[in-house]
Write a protein that holds these residues in place. Structure first.
Motif, PDB file in Angstrom:
ATOM      1  N   CYS A  47       0.894  -1.226  -0.098  1.00 38.01           N
ATOM      2  CA  CYS A  47      -0.074  -0.052  -0.141  1.00 38.01           C
ATOM      3  C   CYS A  47       0.894   1.112  -0.015  1.00 38.01           C
ATOM      4  O   CYS A  47       1.847   1.387   0.722  1.00 38.01           O
ATOM      5  N   PRO A  48       0.653   2.201  -0.905  1.00 38.98           N
ATOM      6  CA  PRO A  48       1.399   3.425  -0.813  1.00 38.98           C
ATOM      7  C   PRO A  48       1.280   4.468   0.212  1.00 38.98           C
ATOM      8  O   PRO A  48       1.941   5.275   0.244  1.00 38.98           O
ATOM      9  N   SER A  49       0.310   4.154   1.195  1.00 37.63           N
ATOM     10  CA  SER A  49      -0.065   5.179   2.263  1.00 37.63           C
ATOM     11  C   SER A  49      -0.052   4.343   3.345  1.00 37.63           C
ATOM     12  O   SER A  49      -0.852   3.081   3.601  1.00 37.63           O
ATOM     13  N   ASP A  50       0.466   4.891   4.420  1.00 31.48           N
ATOM     14  CA  ASP A  50      -0.313   4.267   5.964  1.00 31.48           C
ATOM     15  C   ASP A  50      -1.220   4.728   6.198  1.00 31.48           C
ATOM     16  O   ASP A  50      -1.892   4.182   7.331  1.00 31.48           O
ATOM     17  N   LYS A  51      -2.108   5.585   5.647  1.00 33.18           N
ATOM     18  CA  LYS A  51      -3.355   6.070   5.944  1.00 33.18           C
ATOM     19  C   LYS A  51      -4.444   5.611   5.118  1.00 33.18           C
ATOM     20  O   LYS A  51      -4.485   6.003   4.066  1.00 33.18           O
ATOM     21  N   LEU A  55      -6.875   6.174   0.420  1.00 36.18           N
ATOM     22  CA  LEU A  55      -7.015   5.551  -0.480  1.00 36.18           C
ATOM     23  C   LEU A  55      -8.396   5.011  -0.983  1.00 36.18           C
ATOM     24  O   LEU A  55      -8.400   4.093  -1.926  1.00 36.18           O
ATOM     25  N   LYS A  56      -9.330   5.232  -0.174  1.00 40.67           N
ATOM     26  CA  LYS A  56     -10.940   5.036  -0.444  1.00 40.67           C
ATOM     27  C   LYS A  56     -11.134   3.566  -0.707  1.00 40.67           C
ATOM     28  O   LYS A  56     -11.711   3.290  -1.754  1.00 40.67           O
ATOM     29  N   GLY A  57     -10.663   2.634  -0.231  1.00 37.58           N
ATOM     30  CA  GLY A  57     -11.063   1.105  -0.076  1.00 37.58           C
ATOM     31  C   GLY A  57     -10.225   0.562  -1.173  1.00 37.58           C
ATOM     32  O   GLY A  57     -10.321  -0.431  -1.619  1.00 37.58           O
ATOM     33  N   ASN A  58      -8.914   1.210  -1.772  1.00 40.45           N
ATOM     34  CA  ASN A  58      -8.080   0.501  -3.004  1.00 40.45           C
ATOM     35  C   ASN A  58      -6.852   0.145  -2.418  1.00 40.45           C
ATOM     36  O   ASN A  58      -5.742   0.213  -3.187  1.00 40.45           O
ATOM     37  N   TRP A  59      -6.694  -0.237  -1.086  1.00 39.76           N
ATOM     38  CA  TRP A  59      -5.707  -0.495  -0.339  1.00 39.76           C
ATOM     39  C   TRP A  59      -4.757  -1.664  -1.276  1.00 39.76           C
ATOM     40  O   TRP A  59      -3.619  -1.597  -1.138  1.00 39.76           O
ATOM     41  N   ASN A  60      -5.296  -2.588  -1.589  1.00 38.66           N
ATOM     42  CA  ASN A  60      -4.912  -3.925  -2.102  1.00 38.66           C
ATOM     43  C   ASN A  60      -5.047  -4.034  -3.771  1.00 38.66           C
ATOM     44  O   ASN A  60      -4.809  -4.904  -4.477  1.00 38.66           O
ATOM     45  N   ASN A  61      -5.053  -2.885  -4.307  1.00 35.25           N
ATOM     46  CA  ASN A  61      -4.969  -2.865  -5.677  1.00 35.25           C
ATOM     47  C   ASN A  61      -3.707  -2.446  -6.432  1.00 35.25           C
ATOM     48  O   ASN A  61      -2.762  -1.637  -6.133  1.00 35.25           O
ATOM     49  N   GLY A 147     -11.041  -6.581   4.438  1.00 34.64           N
ATOM     50  CA  GLY A 147     -10.827  -7.251   3.443  1.00 34.64           C
ATOM     51  C   GLY A 147     -10.069  -6.702   2.205  1.00 34.64           C
ATOM     52  O   GLY A 147      -9.588  -7.342   1.566  1.00 34.64           O
ATOM     53  N   ALA A 148     -10.546  -5.533   1.940  1.00 37.35           N
ATOM     54  CA  ALA A 148      -9.906  -4.618   0.779  1.00 37.35           C
ATOM     55  C   ALA A 148      -8.591  -4.346   1.168  1.00 37.35           C
ATOM     56  O   ALA A 148      -7.858  -3.609   0.225  1.00 37.35           O
ATOM     57  N   ALA A 149      -7.988  -4.566   2.448  1.00 39.27           N
ATOM     58  CA  ALA A 149      -6.630  -4.354   2.698  1.00 39.27           C
ATOM     59  C   ALA A 149      -5.824  -5.685   2.797  1.00 39.27           C
ATOM     60  O   ALA A 149      -4.498  -5.423   3.191  1.00 39.27           O
ATOM     61  N   MET A 150      -6.157  -6.699   2.303  1.00 41.87           N
ATOM     62  CA  MET A 150      -5.644  -7.787   2.496  1.00 41.87           C
ATOM     63  C   MET A 150      -5.023  -8.280   0.859  1.00 41.87           C
ATOM     64  O   MET A 150      -5.666  -8.226   0.003  1.00 41.87           O
ATOM     65  N   VAL A 151      -3.846  -8.935   0.773  1.00 38.33           N
ATOM     66  CA  VAL A 151      -3.080  -9.085  -0.527  1.00 38.33           C
ATOM     67  C   VAL A 151      -2.767 -10.766  -0.213  1.00 38.33           C
ATOM     68  O   VAL A 151      -2.206 -10.898   0.740  1.00 38.33           O
ATOM     69  N   VAL A 163      -2.116 -11.071   3.595  1.00 36.05           N
ATOM     70  CA  VAL A 163      -1.043 -10.241   4.286  1.00 36.05           C
ATOM     71  C   VAL A 163      -1.708  -8.887   4.135  1.00 36.05           C
ATOM     72  O   VAL A 163      -2.128  -8.254   3.214  1.00 36.05           O
ATOM     73  N   GLY A 164      -1.684  -8.199   5.069  1.00 31.70           N
ATOM     74  CA  GLY A 164      -2.221  -6.711   5.135  1.00 31.70           C
ATOM     75  C   GLY A 164      -1.192  -5.861   4.224  1.00 31.70           C
ATOM     76  O   GLY A 164      -0.072  -6.022   3.933  1.00 31.70           O
ATOM     77  N   ALA A 165      -1.845  -5.097   3.397  1.00 28.38           N
ATOM     78  CA  ALA A 165      -1.272  -4.313   2.179  1.00 28.38           C
ATOM     79  C   ALA A 165      -0.242  -3.139   2.922  1.00 28.38           C
ATOM     80  O   ALA A 165       0.493  -2.601   2.296  1.00 28.38           O
ATOM     81  N   CYS A 166      -0.564  -2.737   4.146  1.00 26.44           N
ATOM     82  CA  CYS A 166       0.327  -1.787   5.001  1.00 26.44           C
ATOM     83  C   CYS A 166       1.604  -2.516   5.377  1.00 26.44           C
ATOM     84  O   CYS A 166       2.615  -1.786   6.013  1.00 26.44           O
TER      85      CYS A 166
END
Length: 196
Positions: A47-51, A55-61, A147-151, A163-166
């Motif tokens: 994920c490109p951001s810690d916040k 990213l409005k729900g696109n953490w794992n894109n 779920g949208a934070a998981m890759v 795994v969490g995108a963060c």
């Protein structure tokens, strides 16, 4: 000099001072699919951001991921020219959601489907590696939860996990080598660009 498509799946070779593994010498994209034998980077946040709110729900894109940005930088710094062919990365989620679509890249990471297909030729890395496959897709206009934070990732035993995108993970770059602009020095298993 020999055509690079004579390499066999699982065979190791050197290219641009990196060790690679041939996965498919006759990939449908028109060249040789290869993956680095060792992760190129080990502490890359997906994920490109810690916040997450940014990213409005696109953490794992993968399309907007930090991993893709790092690979783009690698392509610009190391490869360039005509030695690689573009590859379409299918960003279908683990649950079949196709909201993220596809992207085309010269350097990329494998999806879960590609990892499954070539698993027998991919060595076991000493750390888990990212795939381009999200657990499920987020949406621009909503917060879809954790779920949208998981890759999806592959662990050191080759098993898939979420795994969490963060978090920081390893990146194992893959590419499609262009047989029209590369030759193989058979004695050294070393791929080089064809001189004009």
């Amino acid at each position: 000099m020999t055509n690079i498509t004579t390499l066999r799946p699982g065979e190791h070779f050197m290219f641009k001072n990196f060790e690679w593994v041939c996965l498919d010498p006759n990939h449908p994209d028109g060249g040789l699919l290869a993956i680095m034998a060792k992760p190129w980077a080990k502490d890359v946040k997906f994920c490109p951001s810690d916040k997450f709110a940014d990213l409005k729900g696109n953490w794992n894109n993968y399309r907007t991921s930090n991993v893709r940005g790092v690979l783009s930088d690698m392509n610009n710094a190391v490869f360039g020219g005509t030695c690689l062919l573009a590859h379409t990365v299918d960003l279908v989620a683990d649950n079949g959601d196709r909201n993220y679509g596809t992207v085309q890249d010269f350097i990329f990471i494998l999806t879960c489907d590609e990892y499954r297909k070539y698993r027998e030729f991919i060595g076991r890395y000493d750390s888990w590696v990212w795939t381009a496959t999200p657990w499920f897709c987020g949406y621009e206009d909503s917060d879809t939860g954790c779920g949208a934070a998981m890759v999806r990732s592959a662990d050191i035993g080759g098993r898939f996990g979420c795994v969490g995108a963060c978090l920081n993970g390893a990146v194992a770059p893959a590419c499609i080598l262009n047989p029209e602009s590369l030759n193989l020095r058979q004695s050294m298993a070393f791929v080089e660009e064809i001189s004009e």
